[in-house]
Design an enzyme around this catalytic site. Structure first.
Site, PDB file in Angstrom:
ATOM      1  N   GLU A   1       0.786  -1.229   0.000  1.00  0.00           N
ATOM      2  CA  GLU A   1       0.000   0.000   0.000  1.00  0.00           C
ATOM      3  C   GLU A   1       0.823   1.286   0.000  1.00  0.00           C
ATOM      4  OE1 GLU A   1      -3.627   0.337  -0.114  1.00  0.00           O
ATOM      5  OE2 GLU A   1      -3.005  -1.575  -0.985  1.00  0.00           O
TER       6      GLU A   1
ATOM      7  N   SER B   1     -44.123 -19.549 -27.460  1.00  0.00           N
ATOM      8  CA  SER B   1     -44.991 -18.605 -28.164  1.00  0.00           C
ATOM      9  C   SER B   1     -44.997 -17.209 -27.572  1.00  0.00           C
ATOM     10  CB  SER B   1     -46.428 -19.141 -28.193  1.00  0.00           C
ATOM     11  OG  SER B   1     -46.557 -20.117 -29.195  1.00  0.00           O
TER      12      SER B   1
END
Length: 797
Positions: A167, A436
């Site tokens: 970091e 459908s």
């Protein structure tokens, strides 16, 4: 005297120190020579000197110069065409110096005025609360803060060394702010490399421990000032220890102790060098780099941390080479995600991450998140979706999605019974062949072209269409039927002819405009796509049908209404802009045809809600999926059902359960839709759909199928009444009117296992969903014709 003569001579020629000369210089804008005359006059000036006029004295020149000075000295005299508009170096240096002094002064004032607060004065990490749409009923909480503060001096040295290396490698040499790191990050970002931040470890600690999540330059400035002051007031060991106790490591864990427990199942005092490197490496984005989520990325971050530890001198290269990537335990879901609400919470989280929120903000930002989910409707959706017979197989999945047509907000959603048991949302992540339910897309495409609702096609079956042998399940020849009748009874042969005339690509275009994603599996421009060979997810189908319900206005669905941060500010509002994607009258006509499905067609069960409704049933090939998607003007709801086998394979529902066989769109899906929508519309005003276009007269030619092509030859030219109303007793003697509980006769072409017993019910009405086992008339749609290019081309509509 020479001066006087020179002055009088110039005055006589209009070039003296008087007004005329000053006006000419200002008005012309030309540069002047050192004598005060325009540069292009310098030769005549020299000649005048030779005649005894002499040169101007220094005092005279100075006087003239003073009269020309202005505050805004642009364009600058005596410079080229470009330089005359640019500031001089003195001006640049002066401005920079002034800015530097002002910046130092401002920083000194801020440094003196900003005090380091006590940690208890600032809310550290707070869990974020999610509510239903009423803003009061709780849905769940994201990561109630899971933190155990420990004495970090008892940790192995490699824990802190790994975090520093990953970091902030200059942590022990910087003063809380690292100009070198900021410039390095800026240069890296400008070159287009992976984005880097310039925050030091101390600044990150300040952000999380003292100031909360920061945004904007003023917050960052305050953060930098606090970092400088804290670096002066606390030792590096104190800062590092506090950082390790507050930083977020993912999995809801704040601080190194909880992180060690969540990832490795033991205290932080037992962290190995390899484990420490892994935890340090994933700090910037723990949700994305968790080894359980992205193992390759996690390992890359682990290797990066070890390399930086070698660079910092914390370990040797030999020590790094000996290490193996550590094993982590699987993350555990808390009860927060239990039950059906877990799917909703996961969707809320996903939407916030997509909107730019970080995992840290979501889990520890103290956000108040209001969803679009109505608490009463959600309860009704769960009850309806789970209201199935006791003998329903374990592998049956039900998905329900209900959308507010006016906003696009998701009003209710059922993705499964328990998110912890199955972390896959049936409504948003599973796909099922649409059957459908795709016919309305073909209808809309045709109505955008030359077709009207009165456009007619033959309806006999089987019918060969461009190499496809298409069947209707009931095998009834209704003659030349219009598109309303074809929609009402889901006539495959008529719709495939329509799709052929309009073009299959037009259907695909409509489906995309309505909301189906470009990557919907199987959605391709082939002739039988009208029968639903594509496999959308149920939420996408709800979105598409909502576009029909709104008269062609498309809205992206969303589940987060708004987000308020810990300071009381609204930082996010869900929903986007709407777009008119289809002509409203086209949608009105399509809606009218779909209302007939409910009023007496394949989805007639839905009429029980007692108000105008429109929709479409769908059953896929071999009954592997069954659908009903329908709407009233205010709400659109899709229901899909399918079955998964023990090995994850699709299972045919032709044998059914609960006395219903096969499971088609007109059976349980329509029942679930009707039960839910009856409750959903109870408190809503009754609204009518827009008027359809005025019917047109259309000449009806005689039906011409041969005896071999259909099971019933028409005896005369059908009249308007015969083709739009219920068929006669003669036409309906082949099929029953109620759902069979025993097998039925096979269709002309055998697509699935069909019943063999004749029902005993009075067969005097038009077959419905319940009558033929395929309420959509589509599950047995194709014979042995070529099915290439259509996904499962033998699948139903």
């Amino acid at each position: 005297m020479a001066q006087g003569r020179g002055s009088s001579g110039r005055g006589a020629s209009g070039q003296g120190a008087g007004g005329p000369k000053r006006r000419s210089v200002r008005e012309s804008g030309v540069s002047t020579s050192g004598t005060g005359a325009p540069s292009w006059k310098s030769t005549s000036g020299a000649a005048a000197g030779a005649k005894g006029t002499g040169s101007r004295s220094a005092a005279s020149s100075g006087a003239a110069t003073k009269t020309r000075k202005r505050f805004w000295n642009y364009p600058r005299r005596g410079k080229g065409p470009v330089l005359r508009w640019l500031p001089g170096w003195r001006f640049v240096l002066g401005t920079a110096g002034l800015g530097l002094v002002a910046g130092v002064l401002l920083f000194a004032i801020a440094y003196a005025l900003i005090d380091v607060p006590e940690p208890d004065d600032i809310a550290l990490a707070e869990g974020s609360t999610v509510t239903f749409s009423d803003g009061e009923t709780p849905m769940g909480t994201f990561a109630e803060v899971d933190r155990d503060l420990i004495d970090t001096s008892e940790l192995p040295e490699h824990v802190g060394a790994a975090i520093v290396a990953s970091e902030d490698r200059r942590f022990y040499s910087n003063v809380g702010v690292d100009p070198v790191g900021i410039l390095r990050a800026l240069w890296n970002n400008l070159r287009g490399n992976d984005t880097q931040g310039g925050s030091t470890l101390t600044m990150q600690y300040v952000e999380r421990y003292y100031t909360g999540q920061t945004s904007g330059y003023l917050d960052k400035f305050r953060e930098a000032v606090l970092a400088l002051k804290i670096d002066q007031q606390q030792s590096k060991e104190e800062i590092l220890g506090a950082y390790m106790n507050t930083i977020y490591f993912g999995r809801g864990a704040y601080g190194i102790e909880r992180a060690s427990q969540e990832y490795f199942g033991h205290p932080a005092t037992e962290l190995t060098l390899s484990e420490s490197a892994l935890l340090a490496g994933i700090i910037p984005s723990p949700g994305n780099w968790d080894p359980a989520v992205a193992p390759d990325q996690a390992q890359a971050r682990w290797e990066r941390t070890l390399a930086f530890m070698v660079e910092n001198g914390a370990i040797t290269q030999a020590e790094a080479d000996e290490l193996e990537f550590p094993e982590v335990v699987e993350p555990e879901r808390t009860d927060t995600y239990g039950g059906p609400n877990g799917y909703l919470l996961a969707m809320v989280r996903d939407e916030l991450v997509a909107a730019g929120f970080t995992e840290d903000e979501i889990d520890g930002g103290g956000l108040q998140i209001t969803s679009t989910i109505d608490p009463q409707l959600q309860e009704e959706a769960v009850v309806a979706a789970e209201n199935l017979p006791e003998d329903t197989p374990d592998g049956v999945r039900v998905a329900l999605t209900s959308i507010d047509n006016e906003t696009g907000g998701i009003a209710a959603l059922y993705g499964g019974p328990d998110y912890i048991e199955r972390q896959r949302n049936a409504a948003t992540q599973d796909n099922a062949q649409g059957g459908s339910t795709f016919k309305p897309f073909a209808l809309i495409a045709a109505l955008e072209g030359e077709a009207t609702l009165e456009t007619r096609y033959t309806s006999y079956a089987p019918m060969d269409i461009a190499g496809y042998e298409v069947n209707n399940f009931d095998s009834i020849n209704r003659g030349y039927i219009d598109l309303v009748t074809a929609t009402k009874y889901s006539v495959n042969t008529a719709y495939v002819q329509l799709n052929s005339a309009t073009g299959p690509e037009a259907l695909v275009d409509v489906a995309h405009r309505m909301g189906l994603p470009e990557d919907t599996p199987g959605l391709e421009g082939n002739l039988v796509n009208v029968l639903g060979t594509a496999s959308p997810n149920p939420a996408d189908m709800a979105e598409a049908y909502s576009t029909i319900a709104t008269g062609g206005v498309h809205r992206d669905p969303y589940i987060v209404e708004d987000v308020v941060n810990a300071g009381g500010d609204t930082v996010y509002t869900g929903g986007g802009e709407s777009e008119q994607v289809v002509d409203p009258q086209v949608m009105a006509d399509a809606t009218y045809a779909m209302t007939q499905v409910v009023e007496g067609g394949t989805g007639s069960t839905a009429a029980a809600i007692g108000r105008p409704a429109a929709g479409k049933t769908g059953s896929s090939n071999d009954y592997r999926s069954a659908w009903f998607v329908g709407f009233v003007p205010q709400i659109t709801t899709s229901v899909a059902m399918y079955q998964i086998g023990e090995d994850g394979e699709e299972v045919s529902m032709v044998d059914g359960w609960g006395g219903v066989a096969p499971i088609s769109g007109g059976s349980y899906p329509t029942d679930i839709w009707t039960e839910y929508m009856t409750a959903a519309v109870a408190d809503l005003p009754v609204e009518e759909f827009p008027e359809r276009s005025a019917p047109e007269y259309v000449y009806v030619p005689p039906s011409r199928p041969t005896e071999e092509e259909t099971t019933q030859e028409p005896t005369e030219e059908p009249t308007e009444e015969e083709t739009t109303e219920e068929p006669t007793e003669e036409e309906t003697t082949e099929e029953p009117t109620e759902e069979p509980t025993t097998p039925e006769p096979e269709p002309t072409e055998e697509p699935t296992e069909e019943p063999t017993e004749e029902p005993t019910e009075d067969p005097t009405e038009e077959p419905t969903d319940e009558a033929n086992g395929d309420p959509d008339g589509d599950a047995g749609l194709l014979g042995s014709g070529d099915s290439s290019g259509g996904g499962d081309a033998s699948g139903g509509g």
